[in-house]
Design an enzyme around this catalytic site. Structure first.
Site, PDB file in Angstrom:
ATOM      1  N   HIS A  92       0.875  -1.171   0.000  1.00  0.00           N
ATOM      2  CA  HIS A  92       0.000   0.000   0.000  1.00  0.00           C
ATOM      3  C   HIS A  92       0.910   1.218   0.000  1.00  0.00           C
ATOM      4  CE1 HIS A  92      -2.960  -2.857   2.190  1.00  0.00           C
ATOM      5  NE2 HIS A  92      -3.181  -2.882   0.880  1.00  0.00           N
ATOM      6  N   THR A  93       1.242   1.701  -1.191  1.00  0.00           N
ATOM      7  CA  THR A  93       2.248   2.760  -1.302  1.00  0.00           C
ATOM      8  C   THR A  93       1.811   4.059  -0.635  1.00  0.00           C
ATOM      9  OG1 THR A  93       1.393   3.355  -3.496  1.00  0.00           O
ATOM     10  CG2 THR A  93       3.244   1.810  -3.411  1.00  0.00           C
ATOM     11  N   CYS A  94       0.512   4.294  -0.544  1.00  0.00           N
ATOM     12  CA  CYS A  94       0.042   5.525   0.098  1.00  0.00           C
ATOM     13  C   CYS A  94       0.402   5.554   1.584  1.00  0.00           C
ATOM     14  CB  CYS A  94      -1.471   5.665  -0.060  1.00  0.00           C
ATOM     15  SG  CYS A  94      -2.003   5.943  -1.757  1.00  0.00           S
ATOM     16  N   PHE A  95       0.579   4.355   2.167  1.00  0.00           N
ATOM     17  CA  PHE A  95       0.878   4.257   3.595  1.00  0.00           C
ATOM     18  C   PHE A  95       2.263   3.680   3.855  1.00  0.00           C
ATOM     19  CE2 PHE A  95      -3.709   3.623   2.915  1.00  0.00           C
ATOM     20  CZ  PHE A  95      -4.204   4.718   3.605  1.00  0.00           C
TER      21      PHE A  95
END
Length: 283
Positions: free
Chosen positions: A249-252
Site C-alpha cells: 500500500h504505497t500511500c501508507f
C-alpha cells in the site's frame, strides 16, 4: 513552452495539486514528481532569471546568453515581440512591452529584452496556474514555514534524497527501529525473514523493494528515521501457509506479508512481486 488564453486549464486542479504537494511535505511522504527548481524559487518569492530558463529550455537560454556577448545585435532584426506555441500547436505573438513589435532590440536594450523574455516564459505564461498552485501549497504549509528553507531543500523535502552513493545500502537496522507493525512484531519469523531478505539485496534491488513498498526509491530529505514504514502480517482464512504474493500500500508505505512456509518461499514471492508488479497491484 505551450500557452493557453482560452481557459483550457482548470485552475482548481492546480490548487489541488498545490495542496497535495504541501500535504506530502508536511507528512514526510515522498512524491515521484520532478518539478523544475524554478517552481520552488517562485514559491519562495524569488525573482526568476535567465539561469532558471536553462533547466526548461536550454537551447533558448543559451541563445539568449549569447546575445549578451554580441555586438551590433540590431543585425538579428529582433524586436520586443515574441512568438510562442499554444496547447493546440498554433503560434501566438506576445508583446514584451507595449507596442513591442515596433521596438527593435539593439545593444543598449538587449539585457532588458533578455530579462523580459525569460520572465515572460517563466512568470507570465503560467501566472494563473502557478498562483493557484501556490495558494493550495501555502494553505497547507504556510508562509513562515517556507522561509526556513532554500529552494533545493524544499525540492528534497518533496522528492526525497537520491544522493546515496554507488556503494551505499539502506540502513536496515535504522529502518527496523522506526518501523510500525500490524498483526506482528519484529520478533515474528516472517518479519525476521523479511529483514534478512532486505539486507541481502544489492543497492539496486533494495531500491526496487523500496519503490514497491513506498512508491519511491529515495529516502526522505530528513533521513530514513522519518520514513513512516509499516509491516503487516496477513493470515489465510484457514490459518495455513499462503502461496499468494505480498501486497503493498504505497500511500501508507506499507508492505503486507502472508504467512509463508519458509524463507525461500518468501524470497521467491517477493522477487516476483517486485519484479513483475507496477503501481498498486499486478499488471
Amino acid at each position: 513552452f505551450a500557452v493557453s488564453n482560452d481557459g483550457a486549464y482548470n485552475n482548481e486542479l492546480f490548487y489541488l495539486l498545490g495542496v497535495v504537494v504541501g500535504m506530502a511535505i508536511y507528512n514526510s511522504i515522498i512524491l515521484d514528481i520532478r518539478f523544475p527548481k524554478v517552481l520552488y524559487n517562485k514559491l519562495l518569492g524569488h525573482h526568476t532569471t535567465l539561469e532558471d530558463l536553462y533547466e526548461l529550455e536550454p537551447s533558448l537560454a543559451k541563445n539568449l546568453r549569447m546575445l549578451t556577448k554580441m555586438k551590433n545585435v540590431e543585425q538579428l532584426d529582433l524586436n520586443f515581440e515574441v512568438s510562442v506555441t499554444d496547447i493546440y500547436g498554433n503560434i501566438q505573438k506576445h508583446e514584451l512591452v507595449p507596442n513591442g513589435g515596433s521596438i527593435a532590440v539593439v545593444d543598449s536594450n538587449k539585457v532588458d529584452y533578455i530579462t523580459k523574455y525569460s520572465r515572460f516564459l517563466l512568470d507570465q505564461v503560467v501566472e494563473e496556474q502557478f498562483t493557484q498552485f501556490s495558494i493550495g501549497f501555502r494553505h497547507v504549509m504556510g508562509t513562515n514555514a517556507l522561509s526556513l528553507f532554500t529552494p533545493s531543500e524544499i525540492q528534497k523535502l518533496a522528492t526525497g534524497d537520491d544522493n546515496m552513493g554507488e556503494q551505499t545500502k539502506f540502513d536496515i537496522e535504522l529502518l527496523k527501529s522506526v518501523s510500525k507493525f500490524n498483526n506482528c512484531s519484529n520478533d515474528d519469523i516472517i518479519v525476521i525473514w523479511f529483514w534478512e531478505y532486505f539486507h541481502g539485496l544489492c543497492l539496486a534491488k533494495q531500491r526496487s523493494l523500496m519503490r514497491f513498498v513506498t512508491g519511491s526509491d529515495r529516502i526522505p530529505a530528513t533521513g530514513l528515521a522519518t520514513l513512516n514504514f509499516k509491516v503487516t502480517k496477513l493470515i489465510e482464512d484457514d490459518g495455513g501457509f499462503s502461496q499468494r504474493l505480498p501486497i503493498s500500500h504505497t500511500c501508507f508505505n506499507e508492505i503486507c506479508l502472508w504467512e509463508y512456509h519458509s524463507f525461500d518461499t518468501l524470497r521467491r514471492k517477493l522477487d516476483m512481486a517486485i519484479g513483475e508488479s507496477e503501481g498498486f497491484t499486478l499488471q
